[in-house]
Write a protein that holds these residues in place. Structure first.
Motif, PDB file in Angstrom:
ATOM      1  N   MET A   1       0.957  -1.123  -0.294  1.00 43.26           N
ATOM      2  CA  MET A   1       0.337   0.137  -0.183  1.00 43.26           C
ATOM      3  C   MET A   1       0.994   1.078  -0.336  1.00 43.26           C
ATOM      4  N   ASN A   2       0.488   2.063  -0.686  1.00 39.68           N
ATOM      5  CA  ASN A   2       1.110   3.479  -1.154  1.00 39.68           C
ATOM      6  C   ASN A   2       0.508   4.413  -0.062  1.00 39.68           C
ATOM      7  N   VAL A   3       0.911   4.428   1.286  1.00 37.55           N
ATOM      8  CA  VAL A   3       0.225   5.466   1.710  1.00 37.55           C
ATOM      9  C   VAL A   3       0.350   7.402   1.808  1.00 37.55           C
ATOM     10  N   GLN A   4       0.932   7.529   1.249  1.00 38.85           N
ATOM     11  CA  GLN A   4       1.395   7.974   0.801  1.00 38.85           C
ATOM     12  C   GLN A   4       0.164   9.077  -0.379  1.00 38.85           C
TER      13      GLN A   4
ATOM     14  N   PHE B   1      -5.301   4.652  11.913  1.00 36.36           N
ATOM     15  CA  PHE B   1      -4.385   3.251  11.883  1.00 36.36           C
ATOM     16  C   PHE B   1      -4.411   2.455  13.094  1.00 36.36           C
ATOM     17  N   GLU B   2      -4.620   1.001  12.315  1.00 35.28           N
ATOM     18  CA  GLU B   2      -4.875  -0.202  14.320  1.00 35.28           C
ATOM     19  C   GLU B   2      -4.267  -1.336  13.025  1.00 35.28           C
ATOM     20  N   GLY B   3      -4.079  -1.901  14.332  1.00 37.32           N
ATOM     21  CA  GLY B   3      -3.372  -3.479  13.363  1.00 37.32           C
ATOM     22  C   GLY B   3      -3.132  -3.772  12.745  1.00 37.32           C
ATOM     23  N   ASN B   4      -2.086  -2.469  12.457  1.00 38.25           N
ATOM     24  CA  ASN B   4      -1.196  -2.759  11.146  1.00 38.25           C
ATOM     25  C   ASN B   4      -2.033  -2.382   9.879  1.00 38.25           C
ATOM     26  N   LYS B   5      -3.234  -1.944   9.683  1.00 37.65           N
ATOM     27  CA  LYS B   5      -4.189  -1.833   9.685  1.00 37.65           C
ATOM     28  C   LYS B   5      -4.516  -0.444   9.023  1.00 37.65           C
ATOM     29  N   TYR B   6      -4.915   0.113   7.795  1.00 33.60           N
ATOM     30  CA  TYR B   6      -5.816   1.854   7.685  1.00 33.60           C
ATOM     31  C   TYR B   6      -7.422   1.899   8.219  1.00 33.60           C
ATOM     32  N   PHE B   7      -8.838   2.189   8.344  1.00 35.36           N
ATOM     33  CA  PHE B   7      -9.180   2.055   8.421  1.00 35.36           C
ATOM     34  C   PHE B   7     -10.087   3.728   8.290  1.00 35.36           C
ATOM     35  N   ILE B   8     -10.729   3.533   7.808  1.00 36.38           N
ATOM     36  CA  ILE B   8     -11.642   4.817   8.067  1.00 36.38           C
ATOM     37  C   ILE B   8     -13.749   4.644   8.320  1.00 36.38           C
TER      38      ILE B   8
ATOM     39  N   LEU C   1     -14.663   1.796   6.713  1.00 36.64           N
ATOM     40  CA  LEU C   1     -13.711   1.054   4.958  1.00 36.64           C
ATOM     41  C   LEU C   1     -12.576   0.978   5.707  1.00 36.64           C
ATOM     42  N   GLU C   2     -12.734  -0.843   5.419  1.00 33.75           N
ATOM     43  CA  GLU C   2     -11.256  -1.189   6.162  1.00 33.75           C
ATOM     44  C   GLU C   2     -10.452  -1.092   4.487  1.00 33.75           C
ATOM     45  N   LEU C   3      -9.430  -0.809   4.265  1.00 34.99           N
ATOM     46  CA  LEU C   3      -8.498  -0.279   4.080  1.00 34.99           C
ATOM     47  C   LEU C   3      -7.282  -1.682   3.660  1.00 34.99           C
TER      48      LEU C   3
END
Length: 219
Positions: A1-4, A24-31, A54-56
């Protein structure tokens, strides 16, 4: 994943939907947060708000976000997977839609909001759907492919999916839809274009899933 890319895309989401927060939780991004929107069908606007997540996936944007509705307003029988995530449409249809605006904001506007609006409309209008409805599971996938391929039999859907799964789409060969035309003069351009959105492995999964359904091997 490109964080930028994620953060840049999130900024445009926040401009339109300020209650949605990226974490950012548990090595995952959420909205997460309240998605407030106004949508309309037949020129009748409806204002709604849903608490969503949303879980990315780590492969975003090559893989699409996973979406949950957090207040359990949407019942299990309404186009949800067994794990509670929302079924926003046939997988290939979602990929094609997302490709037209491959951003988080595009995903929200073109996939999440139509789903949530459909549910709201369904509740308010005696279980009618504003945009039509596919059946659940493999039956719905077959319905989607029948419409996409513009064929009228399940056998033709399977034949086309099989050819897609082995990447045997050749312009000089008879079209896998079963017409008397060569592929280049029938489904060729459309079928080859589908590889921009889905690879042979995914087509093989769809072929196997649909075949199992037709043979009565699924519960």
């Amino acid at each position: 994943m490109n964080v930028q890319i994620v953060w840049e895309q999130y900024k445009t989401v926040q401009d339109s939907f300020p209650n949605l927060v990226l974490t950012f939780e548990g090595n995952k991004y959420f909205i997460r947060g309240e998605l407030h929107f106004i949508a309309q069908f037949m020129e009748v606007p409806t204002e709604e708000a849903f608490l969503i997540e949303l879980e990315l996936p780590i492969t975003y944007p090559h893989s699409l976000p996973i979406v949950r509705e957090l207040e359990e307003r949407i019942p299990d029988g309404f186009h949800k997977f067994i794990d509670g995530t929302l079924c926003l449409g046939a997988p290939l249809a979602m990929k094609i839609t997302f490709s037209n605006d491959p951003t988080l904001l595009g995903f929200i506007n073109k996939l999440i909001i139509p789903y949530l609006y459909s549910f709201s409309y369904y509740k308010r209008n005696n279980r009618e759907f504003p945009y039509g409805e596919l059946s659940h599971n493999a039956k719905g996938l077959l319905e989607y492919y029948m419409e996409l391929f513009q064929v009228c039999s399940l056998d033709k859907v399977l034949h086309i999916l099989y050819h897609l799964s082995i990447k045997k789409i050749r312009g000089h060969l008879p079209c896998p839809c079963g017409n008397d035309l060569r592929t280049r003069n029938c489904h060729g351009t459309m079928l080859l274009g589908l590889y921009e959105h889905q690879d042979t492995f995914e087509f093989k999964k769809d072929f196997t899933y649909c075949l199992q359904y037709i043979k009565g091997e699924l519960n």
